[in-house]
Design an enzyme around this catalytic site. Structure first.
Site, mmCIF file in Angstrom:
data_model
loop_
_atom_site.group_PDB
_atom_site.id
_atom_site.type_symbol
_atom_site.label_atom_id
_atom_site.label_comp_id
_atom_site.label_asym_id
_atom_site.label_seq_id
_atom_site.Cartn_x
_atom_site.Cartn_y
_atom_site.Cartn_z
ATOM 1 N N ASP A 171 -8.664 7.298 13.383
ATOM 2 C CA ASP A 171 -8.857 6.946 12.163
ATOM 3 C C ASP A 171 -9.319 5.393 12.085
ATOM 4 O OD1 ASP A 171 -8.722 7.260 9.515
ATOM 5 O OD2 ASP A 171 -6.424 7.309 9.299
ATOM 6 N N ASN A 227 0.962 9.116 1.803
ATOM 7 C CA ASN A 227 1.677 10.478 1.854
ATOM 8 C C ASN A 227 3.053 10.315 2.315
ATOM 9 O OD1 ASN A 227 -0.478 11.982 0.733
ATOM 10 N ND2 ASN A 227 -1.307 12.344 2.864
ATOM 11 N N PHE A 228 3.183 9.470 3.596
ATOM 12 C CA PHE A 228 4.247 9.225 4.013
ATOM 13 C C PHE A 228 5.317 8.571 3.211
ATOM 14 C CE2 PHE A 228 1.396 5.710 4.572
ATOM 15 C CZ PHE A 228 2.426 4.460 4.271
ATOM 16 N N GLY A 229 4.924 7.646 2.428
ATOM 17 C CA GLY A 229 5.823 6.640 1.598
ATOM 18 C C GLY A 229 5.022 5.503 1.163
ATOM 19 N N GLY A 282 0.858 -1.266 0.063
ATOM 20 C CA GLY A 282 0.059 -0.027 -0.099
ATOM 21 C C GLY A 282 0.784 1.385 0.046
HETATM 22 P P1 ADP Z 1 -2.151 5.313 6.105
HETATM 23 O O1 ADP Z 1 -1.727 6.352 7.162
HETATM 24 O O2 ADP Z 1 -1.325 6.004 4.530
HETATM 25 O O3 ADP Z 1 -3.444 5.258 5.725
HETATM 26 P P2 ADP Z 1 -1.389 2.542 6.658
HETATM 27 O O4 ADP Z 1 -0.824 2.441 7.844
HETATM 28 O O5 ADP Z 1 -3.109 2.498 6.763
HETATM 29 O O6 ADP Z 1 -1.209 4.058 6.079
HETATM 30 O O7 ADP Z 1 -0.844 1.690 5.661
HETATM 31 C C1 ADP Z 1 -1.368 1.831 4.102
HETATM 32 C C2 ADP Z 1 -1.811 0.531 3.531
HETATM 33 O O8 ADP Z 1 -0.476 -0.320 3.574
HETATM 34 C C3 ADP Z 1 -2.749 -0.362 4.184
HETATM 35 O O9 ADP Z 1 -3.925 0.289 3.568
HETATM 36 C C4 ADP Z 1 -2.404 -1.632 3.799
HETATM 37 O O10 ADP Z 1 -3.038 -1.878 2.399
HETATM 38 C C5 ADP Z 1 -0.954 -1.566 3.939
HETATM 39 N N1 ADP Z 1 -0.448 -2.109 5.087
HETATM 40 C C6 ADP Z 1 -0.355 -1.326 6.225
HETATM 41 N N2 ADP Z 1 0.239 -2.154 7.074
HETATM 42 C C7 ADP Z 1 0.258 -3.249 6.893
HETATM 43 C C8 ADP Z 1 0.403 -4.724 7.427
HETATM 44 N N3 ADP Z 1 0.802 -4.777 8.819
HETATM 45 N N4 ADP Z 1 0.083 -5.850 6.728
HETATM 46 C C9 ADP Z 1 -0.334 -5.707 5.445
HETATM 47 N N5 ADP Z 1 -0.361 -4.511 4.834
HETATM 48 C C10 ADP Z 1 -0.454 -3.289 5.517
HETATM 49 MG MG MG Z 2 -4.718 3.867 6.330
#
Ligand code: ADP
Ligand code: MG
Length: 607
Positions: free
Chosen positions: A451, A338-340, A335
């Protein structure tokens, strides 16, 4: 932990004897139609209704049918003991009289827990400990979230762990074992019949061994010839310890199977448990399916997944600082934001390799973004719950990287919208109950998530959900009940409670509002909330008293929870303690209902 559907009835006494019941009724005045409900010793999950009529006592046994309904012999089926009693309070329908006045339990008379309840709880614990390697709080959480499934599972295999179960040995070998050592009356063992069709019971009486075949009827129930029928062999054994039911004697001490005790030394003879009137489908205990996105498996228990093991002892691997050479990073992107981006990877530890998700910061040089990620890591570091994504550590190398446990099946909203056909409503209820458990934990620890949304609920597999994305989360001070944001940021407005939008106040209660939206997303299989509205329009929509409608697949009771989460005033809104309770009770109530094919079997007339 009690899942007894009668537990909330003020006239339910639990596991009391017939004479105790009569004593209570006497003390309460013996008026016609005075009644109480108690647990039935004979049929698991069944009850006895004790009624007074004409200064005499009448006891009716209420059986739990295979399809999950309850009925008095010859009477109509009812979906629960409460409904049954309500029915007979309006219509005698064959009883000596209508139920007129409940004989209420006094505050100093607690519900008496039955012997089976205690055994079941112990057995569940033993199972979870052995199968998933869980302990302490993680074990308790696993049990709460999976109690109905675990109960069914255990029913099929419980006897294998019993000291009296000797597996496939013949009659002569059975006698040999019984004659070795002391031979008190009632010493017994259970073995498989030679053709493995059913069980045989061998009992010592007067220094002689008697053999009995356990009868299995068409629906799979077990009994002695002409005796009381039970769903599992261990229930029958427990019963035969109290009543001979045709045997030469009641069962006494177990002839201990050396092998069983070797394998499970921690399983004392009194550790036995079982389900509430349930005939289990055959199922192997040792299946450990791999987590997979595309292969939905409704039989999967959440914790039957590769990679669950590390969590029971997070300290083994939970090091805040991870060395770069411990990390293997995949090109696969899970995924981005913004952060990366979030990348798939592998973490090498002394305990072995673990699949991980790595949040990689793009613009390291921007102090602000870096601080943000550090704050997110700081929060995650303090959390430890099976239903919250665990952070394994931070790695400061070519980029700043936050290493988390992997939730391979991805975000809930995506999973549901692509797997509409295979995900049942029960499945969604189970997942949302897990989310409520994770949120209840956050509430207890005084963290606000800020969130919570289906996109931030990640799935380990189809049955196992974890809350993630702590980018906006805050730890509240011990004396604070809310966090006040000075300025509004890039906020998920559609998930926010009125007090967030109007006063920038965030609390666990505002997370409850978001939980309601998340439920709506889940029950609409990944639908977008407030479809055509802009974020700013939603505020007005809410202020005018409107709320989203019930998604087509959403059960009424779940919609009720949802709308309670959308209570305008946060003082009146339920907290997660309450929400989790509601989710749990609904989850248990639908999970203990039988599947259609079992309901058919139950339709056959039984004596
Ligand atoms: P943001 O703050 O940009 O929403 P997230 O922490 O929600 O960041 O992570 C963005 C995406 O990365 C998630 O929607 C998911 O698809 C993937 N992702 C994040 N953490 C995990 C994880 N622990 N296992 C699998 N996929 C993850
Ligand atoms: Mg998220």
């Amino acid at each position: 932990m009690s899942t007894d559907p009668a537990a909330e009835l003020p006239f339910f006494y639990g596991c009391i004897s017939r004479s105790d019941a009569e004593q209570h009724l006497k003390l309460a005045g013996m008026s016609d139609g005075l009644f109480l409900l108690r647990q039935c010793l004979r049929s698991l999950g069944g009850y006895v209704l004790s009624v007074v009529w004409n200064l005499d006592f009448h006891h009716y046994s209420i059986e739990k049918q295979l399809n999950g309904t309850y009925s008095i012999a010859g009477g109509k089926p009812h979906c629960g003991p409460a409904e049954l009693c309500e029915f007979y309070s309006k219509d005698a329908d064959g009883l000596v009289c209508m139920l007129k006045k409940p004989c209420l339990r006094s505050p100093d008379t607690p519900i008496r827990t039955g012997v089976f309840d205690k055994m079941r709880d112990n057995m569940l614990r033993e199972y979870v400990k052995q199968t998933w390697n869980l302990e302490g709080e993680a074990m308790e959480q696993a049990i709460i979230s999976q109690a109905p499934q675990l109960e069914k599972l255990i029913a099929t295999t419980a006897h294998e762990k019993m000291p009296w179960y000797h597996g496939k040995i013949n009659r002569q070998e059975g006698e040999r074992r019984l004659y070795s050592g002391a031979q008190p009356d009632g010493k017994f063992l259970v073995r498989d019949k030679e053709d493995a069709s059913t069980f045989a019971l061998s009992v010592v009486y007067g220094k002689t061994v008697y053999h009995y075949q356990v009868i299995q009827d068409k629906s799979g129930k077990l009994s002695m010839p002409e005796g009381t029928k039970f769903d599992t062999i261990w229930q029958l054994v427990e019963y035969l310890k109290m009543k001979p039911d045709g045997l030469v004697t009641v069962l006494g001490e177990a002839c201990v199977n050396g092998k069983v005790t070797e394998k499970t030394p921690s399983l004392p003879a009194n550790r036995r448990a079982g389900p509430n009137g349930y005939t289990p489908p055959p199922r192997a205990v040792t299946v450990v399916p791999k987590a997979a996105t595309a292969v939905p498996d409704s039989e999967l228990l959440p914790m039957d997944c590769a990679g669950f093991n590390p969590y029971h002892n997070p300290n083994e691997i939970k090091k805040f600082n991870i060395q770069r050479d411990q990390l293997l990073m995949d090109e696969v992107e899970l995924g981005s934001g913004n952060f990366g981006c979030v990348k798939k990877g592998v973490l090498r530890t002394d305990a072995g390799q673990i699949d991980v998700a790595i949040k990689v910061l793009k613009s390291d040089n921007e102090k602000l973004v870096k601080d943000e990620m550090m704050r997110e890591a700081e929060i995650m570091h303090q959390l430890s719950n099976p239903f919250i994504v665990r952070m394994l550590g931070l790695c400061n190398a070519e980029h700043l990287m936050l290493v988390m446990e992997m939730a391979a099946a991805g975000p809930l909203n995506k999973f549901l919208s692509t797997n509409k056909d295979t995900v049942t409503v029960e499945n969604i209820v189970n997942l949302m109950h897990q989310v409520s458990m994770g949120m209840k934990y956050l509430e207890e620890k005084n963290f606000v998530h800020r969130d919570l949304a289906a996109r931030n609920v990640l799935l380990v597999n189809q049955q196992f959900a974890k809350i993630s994305d702590f980018g906006l989360s805050k730890a509240l001070g011990a004396d604070d009940s809310y966090y006040k944001a000075r300025t509004a940021g890039k906020w998920p407005l559609k998930w926010y409670a009125p007090e967030c939008l109007n006063f920038h106040k965030f609390s666990s209660k505002s997370d409850v509002w978001s939980f309601g939206i998340t439920m709506w997303e889940a029950f609409s299989y990944g639908g977008k909330p407030y479809k055509k509205m802009k974020g700013t329009e939603v505020g007005r929509f809410i202020e005018s008293g409107s709320r989203m409608e019930r998604p087509a697949a959403c059960p009424e009771r779940m919609y009720t929870v949802m709308t309670e989460c959308w209570t305008y005033k946060q003082e009146d809104r339920p907290d997660f303690k309450k929400v989790e309770e509601s989710m749990r009770s609904y989850h248990y109530s639908i999970s203990s209902k039988a599947k259609p094919e079992e309901a058919e079997a139950a339709a056959e007339p039984t004596k």
